[in-house]
Design an enzyme around this catalytic site. Structure first.
Site: not given
Length: 316
Positions: A155-157, A234-236, A265, A283, A285
């Site tokens: 996707g974008r990231i 770096i997602a979930r 988390e 976290h 990001g």
């Protein structure tokens, strides 16, 4: 209209919100409790929630008469909100895409470099007074330039990470995505995740959270990776099975990991904390002032559009 902002946001965001709404800002930095979640739906026309504010189906069901008609989420990820249940309850949901892309991609590259080049380990050595000076075989890591990057979720990231890696480090890019995609730079789409894992030196996870991606990176994927390879998330947090990751790291199945998110988390397993070959960030990001301000203003713009009866700019 009454707007609840569930955690303090940068001052320009609060100022913009107060121009339009009767704003309440919660002073607690922890996610909303169950009682706070239900009460928020009773007391406010719009709620601006964020990560960890768990608006699940049972929360909506617990409030028969809901004043709230919009959850204007602060963040692109909204897996803490059951959007389907929200819509069934007459509540719209929006998010803040775009604003987070570059900052999150930058953190991915930070983690890639830190884990591959053992930067965290080196800093801990120096700060603890254990560094005795340079020598030729000290802290030898993986040279990232020219290696192969695997991106899970283009996707974008994912694309922003791939562009940085390709144009900045000369990395070959391969990726796994649920639908076919053509990239504006050299990149090979690999049909099976397991095949991608076996072909890359660094595997970066950049998929959305939710049921479809829960434990997407498990023992099978980690075992398919090369022993010198590193995984970065770096997602979930729950996209990676933490138990399987700890096993892969502790047995040398993979060389290292860089994590900005965690399955439970803010709890981080002691096993990960104790490992020198793991880089752990809290976290970070989107943790840049201008980025968090842009996210907040986008969330407020969604709320303003709703209040004025206009189409929602970022409905999910």
């Amino acid at each position: 209209m009454k707007l609840l902002i569930t955690r303090k946001l940068p001052d320009p965001v609060l100022a913009r919100a107060r121009e339009m709404f009767d704003v309440s800002v919660r002073d607690n930095t922890a996610p909303l409790s169950r009682d706070e979640l239900t009460q928020s739906l009773i007391d406010h026309d719009i709620v601006l929630p964020t990560l960890g504010d768990a608006y699940s189906a049972d929360i909506f069901a617990a409030v028969p008469e809901k004043r709230t008609k919009l959850l204007a989420n602060f963040g692109v990820g909204y897996n803490h909100i059951d959007a389907t249940a929200a819509r069934a309850a007459g509540i719209e949901v929006t998010n803040t895409p775009g604003a987070v892309t570059d900052a999150t991609a930058d953190i991915a590259l930070t983690l890639m470099l830190m884990t591959c080049r053992r930067a965290g380990e080196g800093e801990r050595m120096l700060r603890s007074g254990q560094w005795e000076g340079w020598h030729p075989t000290q802290l030898l890591g993986l040279h990232m330039s020219g290696k192969t990057l695997g991106v899970v979720g283009m996707g974008r990231i994912g694309q922003a990470i791939a562009q940085r890696a390709h144009f900045g480090f000369g990395m070959a890019v391969k990726f796994y995505n649920r639908s076919p995609k053509k990239m504006p730079f050299p990149a090979e789409q690999v049909a099976q995740l397991m095949d991608l894992a076996a072909q890359v030196d660094v595997l970066v996870v950049a998929v959305p959270g939710g049921g479809e991606t829960h434990h997407l990176i498990d023992a099978a994927v980690l075992n398919a990776m090369q022993p010198h390879a590193h995984v970065v998330n770096i997602a979930r947090g729950d996209v990676v099975n933490e138990t399987d990751l700890i096993e892969a790291l502790s047995t040398g199945r993979i060389a290292g990991a860089g994590l900005d998110v965690y399955e439970f988390e803010p709890k981080v397993p002691q096993a990960l904390i104790d490992m020198e070959n793991v880089t752990l960030l809290p976290h970070l990001g989107t943790a840049a002032l201008e980025v968090r301000t842009a996210m907040g203003l986008m969330a407020v713009d969604n709320a303003i559009a709703f209040a004025k009866g206009k189409p929602l700019p970022n409905a999910v």
